[in-house]
Design a protein around this motif. Structure first.
Motif, mmCIF file in Angstrom:
data_model
loop_
_atom_site.group_PDB
_atom_site.id
_atom_site.type_symbol
_atom_site.label_atom_id
_atom_site.label_comp_id
_atom_site.label_asym_id
_atom_site.label_seq_id
_atom_site.Cartn_x
_atom_site.Cartn_y
_atom_site.Cartn_z
ATOM 1 N N LYS A 136 125.319 -34.844 71.861
ATOM 2 C CA LYS A 136 124.193 -35.310 72.678
ATOM 3 C C LYS A 136 123.192 -36.126 71.858
ATOM 4 N N GLN A 140 122.303 -40.002 72.797
ATOM 5 C CA GLN A 140 120.909 -40.345 73.054
ATOM 6 C C GLN A 140 120.405 -41.386 72.053
ATOM 7 N N HIS A 143 121.530 -44.691 73.211
ATOM 8 C CA HIS A 143 120.738 -45.113 74.372
ATOM 9 C C HIS A 143 119.450 -45.792 73.932
ATOM 10 N N GLU A 144 118.911 -45.407 72.791
ATOM 11 C CA GLU A 144 117.666 -45.996 72.297
ATOM 12 C C GLU A 144 117.817 -47.489 72.001
ATOM 13 N N TRP A 197 124.012 -36.231 79.420
ATOM 14 C CA TRP A 197 123.665 -36.720 78.085
ATOM 15 C C TRP A 197 122.220 -37.162 77.949
ATOM 16 N N TYR A 198 121.592 -37.617 79.054
ATOM 17 C CA TYR A 198 120.202 -38.056 78.974
ATOM 18 C C TYR A 198 119.234 -37.071 79.601
#
Length: 569
Positions: A136, A140, A143-144, A197-198
């Motif tokens: 995770k 994440q 995603h940033e 995941w988010y």
């Protein structure tokens, strides 16, 4: 009886009883759109693994459960569970990555991925050795910087490829943008990924969560690639769906469409085989998305969901016939294909070193053996690329041959790039044989569960011994494509190489020869289940004849097919 029904408008009722389908189809149907029990399994600290079902579903999220096979037997003797870790694969359309994204990839690899990054044959990144509790944070972190792992694996449209080193920068920019738009269009829509995941809250559940895929997605993985002649670096004929760019005086006009390529096969199972795609016609560029939808819909609706080994699109094309599939695609598009336009390929390799682009800027292609980025004695590549990302103002392009292009370098920035390359010992392409520069290997052992033999860890040493044969015959500068996989599945696209090895058992390989230099012809099995001594003896004879008998400009694969090695077959 429970049935799988359509979730989109289709012309025929293909509802199928679940008890007539393969177990993976039932699993997908009952998975709540790929959510399964993944979120709960991640919280279980008693084991480093996840359940069998969640492992299957996590592939759609770009994640494979693996274990360290080097120590599997020892852990079994100690009555310990396998040393489970996970591979996390990034979705990176066309292999294009910004310096900011590279720095994040580097940081995540150092924190969670065993201090190494793997560049894949589909132009993306893989993290290996990721522990369950680190999955995770890794996703994440991606995603940033606007990256994700959606559909990097699983029964869906995988990462979309695009020619990485074009001769025409303007056409490449447009095709690369279309490849990215296609990738964003074809990924699954269900929100389970974002919830798991988010940490997004689940809003609603609907039969329309997957308006195209439905509850069972595709029968198997589906690969899409864009290629810009004369380079066939993506091996377009190995793709389920290929778009061959056709340019005119005013730029990109459209694409020739190819369908039905695929590499995977199963040993001793003649009903599985590699297949090259068929070119079925031309479309203007403004019909790209509707053509993609139509092709994928044919596979979704007619692909084999009962026998997973025969579920790839190539088998649908062969079972139904190319002309039938073409007509069905045209019907769904609402318009026929135009005749295919002329095009020609000259190679499927990379051009190394410095190159000036048509815009007056520079690209530098860096050789990365088997795509493995790590810090080695005297060659701290990982540190060097981090330093490059810190000063580079252009982009990075991952090539389909596991190399890296430092792209779009301004003339005034070139000295700084050259200095970093020299400081970290990275400018090595001019010191490698042409064979090594045209080599690809899959990861195989110790992490891949399917591997039966070494690949990435062995091919460099084997090539050193083959290079001795090449040197003795004056062939060190002769480009020959060579590829190795640890099993027959074909992750390194072995069946179009001039020389290829697929693993059968520890130290044993099938030897294939005779592929086309630019991916236009499948190779053929020449020796089965042989070890290194037999490999070197066989190639020694072939390469010796090639050096003595080849015609001017004749590639090794063409010579093998001409010289009678398969006449008795």
């Amino acid at each position: 009886m429970t049935t799988i029904t359509d979730t989109v408008d289709r012309s025929t009722d293909i509802s199928q009883p679940l008890d007539r389908l393969g177990p993976d189809e039932t699993l997908k149907y009952n998975s709540d759109y790929l959510r399964g029990t993944i979120e709960h399994g991640l919280l279980d600290r008693i084991t480093g693994s996840v359940s069998y079902e969640d492992n299957k579903l996590m592939k759609f999220h770009g994640i494979y459960q693996q274990d360290d096979r080097d120590i599997r037997d020892e852990r079994r003797r100690q009555k310990l569970e396998p040393a489970y870790t996970f591979m996390v694969r990034v979705r990176l359309p066309g292999g294009i990555c910004s310096p900011e994204q590279w720095l994040k990839i580097d940081a995540l690899a150092r924190a969670h991925g065993g201090n190494t990054i793997r560049l894949t044959t589909r132009q993306t990144f893989q993290f290996h050795w990721v522990l369950k509790e680190d999955i995770k944070p890794t996703i994440q972190g991606l995603h940033e910087v606007l990256l994700d792992t959606i559909a990097a694996c699983g029964d869906d449209a995988r990462g979309v490829m695009c020619t990485s080193d074009p001769s025409d920068s303007a056409v490449h920019a447009e095709v690369a943008a279309l490849a990215a738009a296609t990738s964003h269009h074809v990924i699954p829509r269900a929100r389970g990924y974002h919830e798991i995941w988010y940490g997004k809250e689940r809003v609603a559940t609907s039969e329309e969560e997957e308006p195209f895929y439905g509850r069972t997605y595709l029968p198997r993985k589906f690969k899409i690639g864009f290629v810009i002649p004369p380079s066939n670096d993506i091996d377009v004929y190995t793709q389920d769906l290929g778009f061959i760019a056709i340019a005119g005086p005013d730029g990109l006009e459209g694409f020739n469409v190819s369908i039905g390529g695929g590499m995977g096969r199963t040993d001793n199972e003649p009903r599985t085989y590699p297949r090259l795609a068929d070119v079925i016609g031309f479309i203007p560029k403004d019909r790209l998305i509707e053509a993609t939808d139509a092709v994928m819909a044919v596979q979704r609706d007619y692909g084999n969901r009962a026998e997973r080994a025969r579920a790839r699109f190539k088998y649908t094309v062969d079972d139904k016939g190319v002309e039938w599939v073409k007509a069905e695609i045209e019907r769904r598009m609402g318009a026929p294909f135009a005749p295919a336009r002329p095009f020609a390929f000259t190679s499927n390799g990379d051009r190394f070193g410095w190159r000036r682009t048509e815009t007056g800027r520079f690209d530098y292609t860096l050789f990365i053996q088997n795509g493995r980025v790590s810090n080695l004695p005297g060659r701290p590549m990982m540190d060097g690329l981090r330093a490059l990302a810190g000063v580079h103002r252009g982009a990075f392009r991952l090539t389909p041959n596991q190399n890296l292009i430092i792209a779009d370098i301004a003339a005034e920035d070139r000295p700084a790039i050259e200095a970093i390359l020299a400081e970290h010992g990275l400018a090595e392409a001019d010191r490698q044989s042409a064979l090594r520069l045209n080599s690809i290997a899959c990861v195989a052992l110790p992490t891949c569960a399917l591997a039966m033999a070494e690949s990435e860890r062995y091919l460099p040493d084997l090539m050193t011994r083959i290079e001795e044969i090449l040197a003795a015959n004056g062939l060190l500068d002769e480009p020959i494509t060579i590829r190795m996989t640890g099993c027959p599945n074909g992750c390194a696209r072995p069946y179009v190489a001039e020389i290829a090895f697929t693993g059968r058992a520890p130290g044993k390989y099938n030897l294939y020869v005779g592929g086309g230099f630019h991916g236009e012809r499948l190779n053929r099995l020449y020796r089965e289940n042989i070890g290194e001594a037999a490999i070197l003896e066989t190639l020694g004879e072939m390469l010796g004849r090639y050096a003595a008998e080849r015609a001017a400009g004749e590639h090794f694969g063409d010579f093998v097919m001409r010289a009678g090695y398969f006449d008795a077959a």
